[in-house]
Scaffold this active site. Structure first.
Site, PDB file in Angstrom:
ATOM      1  N   MET A 183      41.246  38.819  31.977  1.00  0.00           N
ATOM      2  CA  MET A 183      40.937  37.772  31.014  1.00  0.00           C
ATOM      3  C   MET A 183      39.735  38.070  30.145  1.00  0.00           C
ATOM      4  O   MET A 183      39.586  37.508  29.066  1.00  0.00           O
ATOM      5  CB  MET A 183      40.693  36.443  31.735  1.00  0.00           C
TER       6      MET A 183
ATOM      7  N   GLN B  40      35.799  40.561  29.410  1.00  0.00           N
ATOM      8  CA  GLN B  40      34.971  41.758  29.446  1.00  0.00           C
ATOM      9  C   GLN B  40      33.566  41.335  29.842  1.00  0.00           C
ATOM     10  O   GLN B  40      33.086  40.280  29.430  1.00  0.00           O
ATOM     11  CB  GLN B  40      34.951  42.417  28.058  1.00  0.00           C
ATOM     12  N   VAL B  41      32.896  42.152  30.657  1.00  0.00           N
ATOM     13  CA  VAL B  41      31.521  41.882  31.055  1.00  0.00           C
ATOM     14  C   VAL B  41      30.611  42.929  30.442  1.00  0.00           C
ATOM     15  O   VAL B  41      30.899  44.131  30.497  1.00  0.00           O
ATOM     16  CB  VAL B  41      31.369  41.867  32.586  1.00  0.00           C
TER      17      VAL B  41
ATOM     18  N   ASP C 153      37.167  33.698  46.964  1.00  0.00           N
ATOM     19  CA  ASP C 153      37.515  35.083  46.632  1.00  0.00           C
ATOM     20  C   ASP C 153      36.391  36.024  47.036  1.00  0.00           C
ATOM     21  O   ASP C 153      36.046  36.952  46.309  1.00  0.00           O
ATOM     22  CB  ASP C 153      37.807  35.221  45.137  1.00  0.00           C
TER      23      ASP C 153
END
Length: 444
Positions: A45, A47-48, A155
């Site tokens: 979903m 980009q970092v 998670d």
């Protein structure tokens, strides 16, 4: 029963690596006042990026890809921001700023300078048992603060634990939900998460979930930290799903240290009610650490020291031989600066002498520096010039003058020449390694 469709976790993990990749022409130069310096991760979903605030504060900046910006992704991203505003604690990477309504939704979190647990173990190998217990107590306590807010992480996995200079931190609350909420942003019959770390009830879509899901995931993380593998592993996702959900298939604890097996077995119990709480995990980790003669705070400091400077960065370590008297004039063999992570630090025992002890109080042998070369039997120990004993006889004095005047042309029969450190390339390399090792541990 309709088939369950697996989805990877939303968005990338804002985890770090020492190296970043350059920005592409499509990447923005700045967003929300943060200057973007390079890429540090990506996902389905978003980009970092490694970013920097106007005041110079480093940040991990997550941006949703324009191609997936729709009402559903915005809603899910807004939920992640709301959760990050709620969670707190020393073990949580803190939210700095965010805007879910921007043309490109973004959020910025604290930048943790260090690798994730998965990368560390794959690079340097499993952690010693003492440090696994320290990691377990630290992360369990951090999860306790999350649960007090009525939230679940959902998670937790090795990639979502960053090993920073101030200790481990938990990241990526993109899948976090309120513990008692049955509402979901995912479609029916859809399981979101990481299959190899999720408990059976999460894998089968049971709702509502409880804090026991994070306890199970932490058990999987600690097993990986101690052994390098997860409780279930298969090449086929459907086979993996069957293994996780089958009560007759026990988790694989191969290679787990015996002292950790009871705790890991309980945390990885098939039934949620059979697992300990996060508070009980902290207590059990603490008891096991104290049984080795250490305080948990000491073990935590060792964990940080070990992950910042793993033993592979120091000279080769071998178990110490039986204590032997040091020959007169020979330099004593010093303990490794990294030492075995389980060995005591000088300031951690009020009665610790200035000289390293022969064995650690926690039962692990002290580790010593060794070099590949071993002197043949009958050969004198390697000596430095400053450690050479003064001549004792006229003949010794005469031999010493010859050595200073120039190289000897012949060797006395039956004797091996004493070598100087200045003529040994191996000794020079060892000395350099010692200097670098001690410099890495220096407090100044």
């Amino acid at each position: 029963m309709q088939p369950i469709r697996w989805l990877s976790p939303d968005g990338p993990d804002p985890r770090t690596d020492v190296q970043t990749t350059p920005l592409s022409p499509e990447d923005p130069a700045q967003i929300g006042g943060f200057e973007l310096l390079g890429r540090i991760g990506q996902g389905g979903m978003g980009q970092v990026y490694l970013g920097e605030s106007p005041g110079g504060e480093p940040a991990a900046v997550k941006i949703i890809k324009p191609s997936v910006v729709d009402s559903t992704s915005r809603l899910r991203f807004a939920q992640e921001i709301d959760i990050l505003k709620t969670v707190w604690g020393a073990r949580i990477a803190q939210l700095l700023d965010a805007d879910a309504d921007a043309e490109q939704p973004w959020l910025a979190t604290e930048y943790v300078e260090g690798p994730d647990l998965g990368k560390h173990v794959m690079t340097h190998g499993p952690l010693p048992p003492l440090l696994v217990l320290s990691l377990g107590a630290t992360i369990a306590e951090g999860l306790g603060y999350v649960h007090k807010q009525g939230l679940l992480h959902r998670d937790l996995k090795p990639a979502n634990i960053l090993l920073g200079p101030n200790g481990p931190k938990i990241i990526d609350f993109g899948l976090a939900v309120f513990a008692e909420s049955s509402a979901s942003l995912t479609a029916a019959n859809t399981v979101v998460g990481t299959p190899s770390c999720m408990p059976p009830e999460q894998a089968t879509g049971v709702k509502p979930l409880t804090s026991a899901v994070d306890v199970y995931a932490l058990g999987a993380v600690l097993l990986f930290a101690a052994t390098g593998h997860l409780p279930y592993h298969a090449n086929n996702i459907h086979v993996l799903f069957h293994m996780v959900t089958d009560p007759a298939t026990a988790p694989d604890l191969t290679g787990a240290p015996p002292e950790l097996v009871p705790l890991l077995t309980a945390m990885l119990s098939h039934q949620a009610q059979d697992r300990p709480t996060v508070t009980e995990v902290v207590q059990q980790c603490r008891a096991l650490v104290e049984a080795q003669g250490l305080k948990l705070a000491q073990a935590r400091r060792r964990l940080t020291t070990y992950t910042v400077a793993p033993p592979q960065e120091f000279p080769t370590l071998l178990p110490a031989p039986a204590p032997a008297p040091v020959a007169q004039g020979a330099a004593p063999v010093l303990p490794s600066p990294s030492d075995q992570a389980d060995a005591p630090l000088p300031d951690e025992s009020p009665s610790a002498p200035a000289v390293a002890q022969e064995s650690a109080p926690d039962g692990h042998p002290t580790m010593f520096l060794t070099t590949p070369h071993q002197a043949p039997q009958g050969e004198p120990p390697v000596q430095s010039e400053s450690a050479t004993p003064a001549p004792q006889t006229a003949q010794d004095e005469k031999d010493a003058r010859k050595a200073q005047d120039g190289p000897r042309q012949s060797r006395p029969s039956g004797r091996s020449p004493a070598r100087s450190l200045r003529h040994s390339a191996q000794a020079r390399r060892t000395a350099q390694q010692l200097r670098e090792a001690y410099a890495a541990r220096a407090a100044f």
